[in-house]
Design a protein around this motif. Structure first.
Motif, PDB file in Angstrom:
ATOM      1  N   LEU A 144       6.306  -7.349   1.645  1.00  0.00           N
ATOM      2  CA  LEU A 144       6.182  -6.212   2.549  1.00  0.00           C
ATOM      3  C   LEU A 144       7.448  -6.050   3.385  1.00  0.00           C
ATOM      4  N   ALA A 145       7.831  -4.814   3.591  1.00  0.00           N
ATOM      5  CA  ALA A 145       8.968  -4.489   4.459  1.00  0.00           C
ATOM      6  C   ALA A 145       8.437  -4.111   5.841  1.00  0.00           C
ATOM      7  N   SER A 146       9.323  -4.042   6.796  1.00  0.00           N
ATOM      8  CA  SER A 146       8.958  -3.612   8.139  1.00  0.00           C
ATOM      9  C   SER A 146       8.291  -2.235   8.061  1.00  0.00           C
ATOM     10  N   GLY A 147       7.123  -2.101   8.671  1.00  0.00           N
ATOM     11  CA  GLY A 147       6.394  -0.829   8.640  1.00  0.00           C
ATOM     12  C   GLY A 147       5.400  -0.708   7.506  1.00  0.00           C
ATOM     13  N   ASP A 148       5.471  -1.571   6.503  1.00  0.00           N
ATOM     14  CA  ASP A 148       4.478  -1.548   5.415  1.00  0.00           C
ATOM     15  C   ASP A 148       3.133  -2.027   5.942  1.00  0.00           C
ATOM     16  N   ARG A 149       2.058  -1.600   5.269  1.00  0.00           N
ATOM     17  CA  ARG A 149       0.709  -2.051   5.593  1.00  0.00           C
ATOM     18  C   ARG A 149       0.049  -2.566   4.333  1.00  0.00           C
ATOM     19  N   ALA A 150      -0.762  -3.611   4.511  1.00  0.00           N
ATOM     20  CA  ALA A 150      -1.489  -4.177   3.383  1.00  0.00           C
ATOM     21  C   ALA A 150      -2.912  -4.521   3.814  1.00  0.00           C
TER      22      ALA A 150
ATOM     23  N   ALA B 114       5.454  -6.134   9.392  1.00  0.00           N
ATOM     24  CA  ALA B 114       4.480  -5.516   8.480  1.00  0.00           C
ATOM     25  C   ALA B 114       3.074  -5.728   9.036  1.00  0.00           C
ATOM     26  N   GLU B 115       2.198  -4.781   8.752  1.00  0.00           N
ATOM     27  CA  GLU B 115       0.818  -4.878   9.212  1.00  0.00           C
ATOM     28  C   GLU B 115      -0.049  -5.394   8.068  1.00  0.00           C
TER      29      GLU B 115
END
Length: 87
Positions: free
Chosen positions: A42-48, A65-66
């Motif tokens: 995950l990159a900065s700002g990605d959500r999973a 990442a969230e």
């Protein structure tokens, strides 16, 4: 799926096809998302939405990442809806 047995049970029940038709991407059984072995990290700002047992900043990539932990049912509903939702 957490194991080959779970993956096989999902396939037998038709869940794999249903989830894929809804746009879900299923990884092979076992570890993979945390170290980025199958789909990257995950990159900065990605959500999973994950069904794993740990949620530590930076565990799946960027600390920003969230990561939302959910039951398999909730993760499936989120995959189908494209957002976290209530059943």
């Amino acid at each position: 799926p957490a194991s080959a047995a779970v993956a096989e049970a999902m396939e037998t029940a038709g869940l794999t096809r249903t989830l894929r038709q809804a746009g879900a991407v299923l990884n092979p059984p076992g570890c993979g998302p945390c170290p980025g072995l199958h789909q990257g990290i995950l990159a900065s700002g990605d959500r999973a939405v994950a069904t794993s047992v740990r949620n530590v900043p930076g565990r799946m990539g960027a600390p920003e990442a969230e990561i939302y932990l959910a039951s398999p049912r909730t993760a499936g509903l989120a995959a189908a809806a494209g957002a976290l939702t209530v059943d």
